[in-house]
Design an enzyme around this catalytic site. Structure first.
Site, PDB file in Angstrom:
ATOM      1  N   LYS A 214       0.817  -1.203   0.000  1.00  0.00           N
ATOM      2  CA  LYS A 214       0.000   0.000   0.000  1.00  0.00           C
ATOM      3  C   LYS A 214       0.856   1.260   0.000  1.00  0.00           C
ATOM      4  O   LYS A 214       2.065   1.233   0.250  1.00  0.00           O
ATOM      5  CB  LYS A 214      -0.965  -0.021   1.185  1.00  0.00           C
ATOM      6  CG  LYS A 214      -2.076  -1.047   1.011  1.00  0.00           C
ATOM      7  CD  LYS A 214      -3.140  -0.946   2.071  1.00  0.00           C
ATOM      8  CE  LYS A 214      -4.301  -1.900   1.746  1.00  0.00           C
ATOM      9  NZ  LYS A 214      -5.369  -1.859   2.766  1.00  0.00           N
ATOM     10  N   ARG A 249      -3.359 -10.158   4.967  1.00  0.00           N
ATOM     11  CA  ARG A 249      -3.745 -10.205   3.554  1.00  0.00           C
ATOM     12  C   ARG A 249      -2.591  -9.657   2.735  1.00  0.00           C
ATOM     13  O   ARG A 249      -2.220  -8.486   2.877  1.00  0.00           O
ATOM     14  CB  ARG A 249      -5.021  -9.388   3.348  1.00  0.00           C
ATOM     15  CG  ARG A 249      -5.576  -9.407   1.929  1.00  0.00           C
ATOM     16  CD  ARG A 249      -6.864  -8.587   1.864  1.00  0.00           C
ATOM     17  NE  ARG A 249      -7.449  -8.613   0.530  1.00  0.00           N
ATOM     18  CZ  ARG A 249      -7.142  -7.751  -0.442  1.00  0.00           C
ATOM     19  NH1 ARG A 249      -6.250  -6.798  -0.223  1.00  0.00           N
ATOM     20  NH2 ARG A 249      -7.734  -7.830  -1.624  1.00  0.00           N
TER      21      ARG A 249
END
Length: 269
Positions: A214, A249
């Site tokens: 991210k 995740r």
């Protein structure tokens, strides 16, 4: 099928989208998607999370029909080749229904079952649900997000959604919570969430952390591009597990599994 675990599980990401920020366009047909899923399984993934709509900041919405056409054939094909739990990353009730009928056993919803009919649909399907916190919509969520106290505000949101789930008939053991790194949070908010992640354990539910590749990782690494964020992503996943995450995740399954095995060996020494 309720996903129970005594040690952290690795959820491998499989996006069947043209526009996901890290791997969009790589799995646009069923054969490519299955090959990618099998690679994740070979690397040690404990869960495969399949998504047909990008939720990155600024992402365009996808129609229900398009999302179903993207994910359902992949879930059907994959469920015939593995017993590993399959997660459907969606906020749409009809996608949830068709995905579970095709073989999914977990609903991973960035909207925390707030769409019309989503709560009732998830309850009727009797599968695990992951409720993610998000401030705002994908198109606008990174435009000056603000909190009084980011941990307390997210906890209050979770308490409201947990109560709604239980009133709808979803059993507590089926609920997983995800504070939503990068979804309506600044870098400072994300770092505080990771630093104080263990405070969410007090709610009494399993926790999922999704930090892989991210923008927060890129920012930490001096604006590193997506393809150079693996080590930062793995390090962040390990910090999350040390602070109480039950599921991480990730895109980089093998590297994350190696790091977790090392952590477990040291903790068990």
């Amino acid at each position: 099928m309720t996903i129970n675990n005594t040690q952290a599980l690795v959820m491998g990401i499989l996006n069947v989208t043209p526009d996901s920020f890290s791997d969009g366009g790589q799995c646009l047909n069923v054969d490519d998607a299955i090959r990618a899923a099998m690679r994740l399984l070979d690397q040690g993934a404990d869960i495969i999370d399949i998504g047909g709509e990008s939720t990155r900041p600024g992402a365009a919405s996808v129609s229900e029909a398009d999302e179903i056409n993207r994910v359902v054939p992949v879930i059907k094909a994959l469920s015939t080749q593995t017993n590993i739990p399959i997660s459907i990353d969606t906020s749409k009730p009809q996608v949830m229904q068709q995905a579970v009928e095709a073989g999914a056993s977990l609903i991973n919803d960035v909207n925390a079952l707030q769409a019309d009919g989503a709560l009732e649909m998830a309850a009727s399907l009797e599968v695990d649900v992951c409720l993610m916190h998000r401030q705002g919509l994908p198109q606008t969520m990174q435009q000056n997000p603000t909190y009084n106290d980011v941990i307390e505000d997210i906890q209050q949101f979770f308490q409201q959604r947990i109560e709604a789930c239980q009133q709808a008939g979803i059993q507590p053991e089926k609920i997983i919570l995800d504070p939503g790194f990068g979804f309506g949070k600044t870098l400072a908010h994300n770092l505080e969430i990771l630093h104080r992640f263990n405070e969410f354990k007090g709610l009494g539910f399993r926790l999922l952390a999704g930090l892989s590749r991210k923008s927060m990782i890129g920012a930490i690494l001096n604006n590193r591009e997506v393809e150079g964020r693996m080590i930062g992503s793995v390090t962040s996943a390990i910090i999350a597990v040390q602070n109480g995450a039950d599921i991480v995740r990730v895109h980089d399954v093998l590297a994350t599994k190696d790091a977790l095995l090392t952590l477990q060996a040291v903790n068990g020494a």
